[in-house]
Design a protein around this motif. Structure first.
Motif, PDB file in Angstrom:
ATOM      1  N   HIS A  73      47.895  41.238  38.168  1.00  9.05           N
ATOM      2  CA  HIS A  73      48.794  41.143  39.322  1.00  9.05           C
ATOM      3  C   HIS A  73      48.469  39.876  40.103  1.00  9.05           C
ATOM      4  O   HIS A  73      47.366  39.725  40.618  1.00  9.05           O
ATOM      5  N   ARG A  75      49.607  38.791  42.934  1.00  7.48           N
ATOM      6  CA  ARG A  75      49.486  38.885  44.397  1.00  7.48           C
ATOM      7  C   ARG A  75      48.021  39.225  44.686  1.00  7.48           C
ATOM      8  O   ARG A  75      47.640  40.380  44.900  1.00  7.48           O
ATOM      9  N   ASN A  76      47.203  38.201  44.664  1.00 10.98           N
ATOM     10  CA  ASN A  76      45.759  38.381  44.722  1.00 10.98           C
ATOM     11  C   ASN A  76      45.105  37.266  45.540  1.00 10.98           C
ATOM     12  O   ASN A  76      45.789  36.336  46.000  1.00 10.98           O
ATOM     13  N   PHE A  80      46.679  33.780  47.233  1.00  4.55           N
ATOM     14  CA  PHE A  80      46.661  33.718  48.687  1.00  4.55           C
ATOM     15  C   PHE A  80      46.001  32.428  49.177  1.00  4.55           C
ATOM     16  O   PHE A  80      46.460  31.811  50.145  1.00  4.55           O
ATOM     17  N   MET A 135      48.729  46.310  47.689  1.00  4.89           N
ATOM     18  CA  MET A 135      49.371  45.184  48.354  1.00  4.89           C
ATOM     19  C   MET A 135      48.411  44.443  49.282  1.00  4.89           C
ATOM     20  O   MET A 135      48.638  43.288  49.631  1.00  4.89           O
ATOM     21  N   LYS A 153      41.001  42.874  42.659  1.00  6.48           N
ATOM     22  CA  LYS A 153      42.372  42.367  42.667  1.00  6.48           C
ATOM     23  C   LYS A 153      42.558  41.248  41.650  1.00  6.48           C
ATOM     24  O   LYS A 153      43.670  40.999  41.183  1.00  6.48           O
ATOM     25  N   LEU A 197      55.546  38.841  46.069  1.00  6.67           N
ATOM     26  CA  LEU A 197      54.425  38.322  45.282  1.00  6.67           C
ATOM     27  C   LEU A 197      53.761  37.146  45.992  1.00  6.67           C
ATOM     28  O   LEU A 197      52.534  36.983  45.932  1.00  6.67           O
ATOM     29  N   PHE A 198      54.571  36.349  46.688  1.00  8.49           N
ATOM     30  CA  PHE A 198      54.059  35.168  47.385  1.00  8.49           C
ATOM     31  C   PHE A 198      53.749  35.437  48.865  1.00  8.49           C
ATOM     32  O   PHE A 198      53.704  34.511  49.674  1.00  8.49           O
ATOM     33  N   PHE A 199      53.542  36.702  49.217  1.00  9.19           N
ATOM     34  CA  PHE A 199      53.039  37.086  50.537  1.00  9.19           C
ATOM     35  C   PHE A 199      53.995  36.808  51.691  1.00  9.19           C
ATOM     36  O   PHE A 199      53.570  36.720  52.832  1.00  9.19           O
ATOM     37  N   SER A 203      52.212  41.262  53.752  1.00  8.09           N
ATOM     38  CA  SER A 203      51.133  40.374  53.328  1.00  8.09           C
ATOM     39  C   SER A 203      49.760  40.985  53.464  1.00  8.09           C
ATOM     40  O   SER A 203      49.498  41.796  54.333  1.00  8.09           O
TER      41      SER A 203
END
Length: 205
Positions: A73, A75-76, A80, A135, A153, A197-199, A203
């Protein structure tokens, strides 16, 4: 996928990639750090992390830098930390069929972490997918849990040397402008705007 991963959330794998590298990716595939170093490319790798990875060897396998690394995943914490560059990045979607590539290894957290476990894909039940797909990885007033979750993550799939282009199915981008740049760079698969996915929504940090 051959039943290698039992969690229904694992529908695809992710690779964080600078859009400027897409021409190379579409020609050569997603390469290991070692192989990519031979080509003109831009890296999103953080140097202190790469120095740790350079020293690591997978038990019974290759050096970490000899694997192409994917995330379960994207989104980690890695993405970030690169949010300031998000307009120039994409997240490649990779088929879970790549797990059947001979020599592929999965990890229960960041492969450079001290307490990482290197596992066969058939051992995926060991992974904490609730942590991997959460998330948010912040835990107020619990720093040890925060550091554990942050590392989980970044659980990885390590594919020897390269992920062939046949395993690519599309890419996520932060906005329509990034999608346009991605297509201009030679990406002919679907490009999907994914703000979560890109916060940009819900977020974590």
């Amino acid at each position: 996928m051959g039943g290698l991963i039992v969690d229904p959330r694992v529908t695809e794998l992710h690779c964080i990639m600078p859009i400027t590298n897409i021409g190379s990716v579409m020609t050569h595939g997603i390469l290991s750090y070692e192989r990519a170093a031979r080509l003109a490319h831009r890296s999103v790798a953080l140097q202190p992390v790469q120095e740790r990875r350079d020293q690591k060897q997978v038990p019974g396998g290759l050096k970490l830098h000899q694997y192409a690394n994917l995330y379960f995943h994207a989104r980690n914490p890695m993405l970030f930390r690169r949010l300031s560059e998000a307009a120039d990045l994409c997240v490649l979607q990779v088929s879970t069929d790549v797990l059947e590539t001979s020599g592929t290894v999965i990890t229960d957290r960041n492969a450079a972490a001290d307490y990482v476990r290197f596992l066969a894909p058939s051992q995926a039940s060991v992974l904490n997918f609730d942590d991997i797909y959460a998330m948010d990885w912040r835990h107020q007033n619990n720093p040890s849990r925060y550091y554990q979750h942050r590392s989980r993550k970044c659980a990885e799939v390590l594919v020897p040397h390269e992920v062939k282009t046949q395993f690519l199915s599309g890419a996520y981008v932060i906005d329509d402008a990034a999608a346009t740049r991605l297509r201009a760079a030679g990406f002919h698969l679907q490009a999907v705007v994914n703000t979560v996915l890109f916060f940009r929504q819900a977020s974590g940090a």
